[in-house]
Write an enzyme that holds these catalytic residues in place. Structure first.
Site, PDB file in Angstrom:
ATOM      1  N   LYS A   4       0.851  -1.191   0.000  1.00 42.39           N
ATOM      2  CA  LYS A   4       0.000   0.000   0.000  1.00 42.39           C
ATOM      3  C   LYS A   4       0.883   1.236   0.000  1.00 42.39           C
ATOM      4  O   LYS A   4       2.039   1.184   0.449  1.00 42.39           O
ATOM      5  CB  LYS A   4      -0.906   0.023   1.236  1.00 42.39           C
TER       6      LYS A   4
ATOM      7  N   ASP B  16      -6.811   4.619  -5.001  1.00 43.88           N
ATOM      8  CA  ASP B  16      -7.514   4.486  -3.726  1.00 43.88           C
ATOM      9  C   ASP B  16      -8.174   5.841  -3.491  1.00 43.88           C
ATOM     10  O   ASP B  16      -8.337   6.626  -4.438  1.00 43.88           O
ATOM     11  CB  ASP B  16      -6.531   4.103  -2.608  1.00 43.88           C
TER      12      ASP B  16
END
Length: 449
Positions: free
Chosen positions: A128, A168
């Site tokens: 991430k 995201d």
């Protein structure tokens, strides 16, 4: 609390090393508690230090991002990339641009991504990234300059067979385009190093819809298998009004449900006649306006300031799709009192531990994020496959593969829960099913000295 000394010891060591990283520690505790039955039955996991290794990222990158705004002023932000685990494939996980981004948030998201990616059945590890940069209120040129500055450092650490980021919160098609352009410029290669790309340069059909659609496909399978029921005739409440919420609303409606509420960070709308999704799309995707404007365009709708009370609306199915820890213990009690039968997480960790405990104790079907919102990364994995083949599938082909993946995820987590004596606990089942594949790979690949 912990029943096994091994899991307890690993958590305490993780807590000591990561003091103050509340989001990350919350995620680690939930996973380790779920894995205790697996640890008890497989002593080799302790001997090979699998839990110690899986909670420690393989690599943590933190870097300065310097860019110039439209007024010629130098701005400085902080960038992150956590490459958590590559046992089953290249690191894979989104990039988030939001003021709330810090090391704890990125580590929590990267840790969850290990298990989520494993559940898809595709060859993807967990990672991430992100920055505390806020794209809201910025011009296109400012966003482009920031993305180029961010990628200038990130490009040194990623690649189509190493680490494949995606979008995201705060990182949509526009940002992905700027990031991809800068990577291509720096590396002089055209490769599938980012997913969520535009259709004209390697993107996949159905990627925009994937997380919301996948959420509903898994929820429908859960209702069918555990309640002999479906979305048909159900009242649905969805928090959020971003990409996940919009397409969850669309698919839930297509499956026969009636969505009566959605929200944004300022408040929520209630439409007893069912949300008019065309109006929401116009507001959020075209005008980038606040959801309160909905009531000026749809007769009979109500707007309420603040988001928390959205869970007080009577519904059969609740889909939290906004942000982490938005559904707390009090909200869960309201849902239970109003007869909710199923809750499935569209956002990452939107329910607090107290909420999960209350919902499960009341017999409410509960699907955790790492399973329920895996549709987005699943189609990202399918985008990677298409890029490798230099070939595009149709929308129907991708959507069909997505449905199959989400149904398989449900049955895998359901079966894993039964296998380890916690039948019906889909939180434990998701953690166990995701963990087994990764831990098996880690054992097979040996320890690097």
């Amino acid at each position: 609390m912990f029943k096994t000394e091994y899991a307890k010891k690993v958590y305490e060591a993780t807590e000591a090393k990561n003091a103050g990283q509340d989001e990350y520690l919350q995620a680690v505790k939930e996973v380790l508690l779920s894995l205790e039955p697996v640890v008890e039955q497989n002593p080799v996991l302790q001997k090979k230090g699998i839990l110690e290794r899986i909670v420690e990222p393989e690599r943590q990158l933190m870097f300065r991002v310097t860019w110039v705004d439209d007024n010629g002023n130098v701005q400085v932000n902080r960038g992150y990339r956590i490459q958590f685990n590559s046992a089953i494939g290249p690191y894979k996980g989104g990039i988030r641009f939001h003021p709330s981004v810090n090391i704890s948030v990125i580590k929590f998201l990267g840790f969850e991504q290990i298990f989520k990616n494993s559940l898809t059945g595709l060859a993807m590890g967990g990672g991430k990234g992100g920055s505390d940069f806020d794209p809201k209120g910025k011009s296109d040129e400012e966003i482009m300059r920031f993305c180029q500055a961010f990628m200038t450092e990130l490009a040194k650490h990623i690649g189509s067979d190493t680490d494949v980021p995606a979008g995201d919160i705060g990182v949509g098609g526009r940002e992905i385009g700027y990031l991809f352009g800068q990577y291509k410029r720096l590396q002089n290669v055209f490769t599938g190093v980012l997913t969520g790309k535009g259709l004209d340069f390697g993107g996949s059909l159905a990627r925009t819809e994937a997380t919301g659609y996948g959420l509903c496909y898994l929820t429908e399978e859960m209702l069918n298998c555990m309640k002999n029921d479906s979305f048909k005739g159900k009242t649905v409440v969805i928090s959020g009004s971003g990409n996940v919420a919009i397409y969850a609303c669309q698919k839930a409606t297509q499956l026969g449900g009636k969505v009566v509420a959605m929200s944004d960070s300022n408040g929520y709308i209630y439409d007893p006649n069912g949300i008019n999704l065309d109006v929401v799309k116009q507001l959020k995707e075209v005008e980038r306006a606040r959801i309160c404007e909905y009531v000026n365009r749809v007769e009979g709708a109500e707007y309420h300031e603040g988001c928390r009370n959205i869970w007080g609306i009577k519904c059969d199915v609740a889909l939290p799709c906004a942000t982490q820890n938005e559904l707390d213990g009090d909200a869960a009690k309201k849902l239970i009192a109003n007869g909710v039968i199923a809750v499935a997480e569209g956002a990452n960790m939107p329910s607090t531990p107290e909420a999960v405990e209350a919902l499960q104790a009341a017999g409410v079907l509960f699907a955790p994020a790492k399973a329920a919102n895996a549709g987005g990364v699943a189609v990202s994995g399918l985008e990677m496959s298409q890029n490798s083949m230099r070939y595009d599938w149709t929308f129907e082909e991708v959507d069909g593969k997505l449905q199959g993946i989400m149904k398989n995820i449900f049955h895998n987590i359901y079966d894993a829960a039964e296998k380890y004596g916690v039948a019906g606990d889909l939180v434990a089942g998701a953690n166990i099913a995701g963990f087994e594949k990764v831990s098996n790979a880690m054992l097979a690949e040996g320890i690097i000295y």
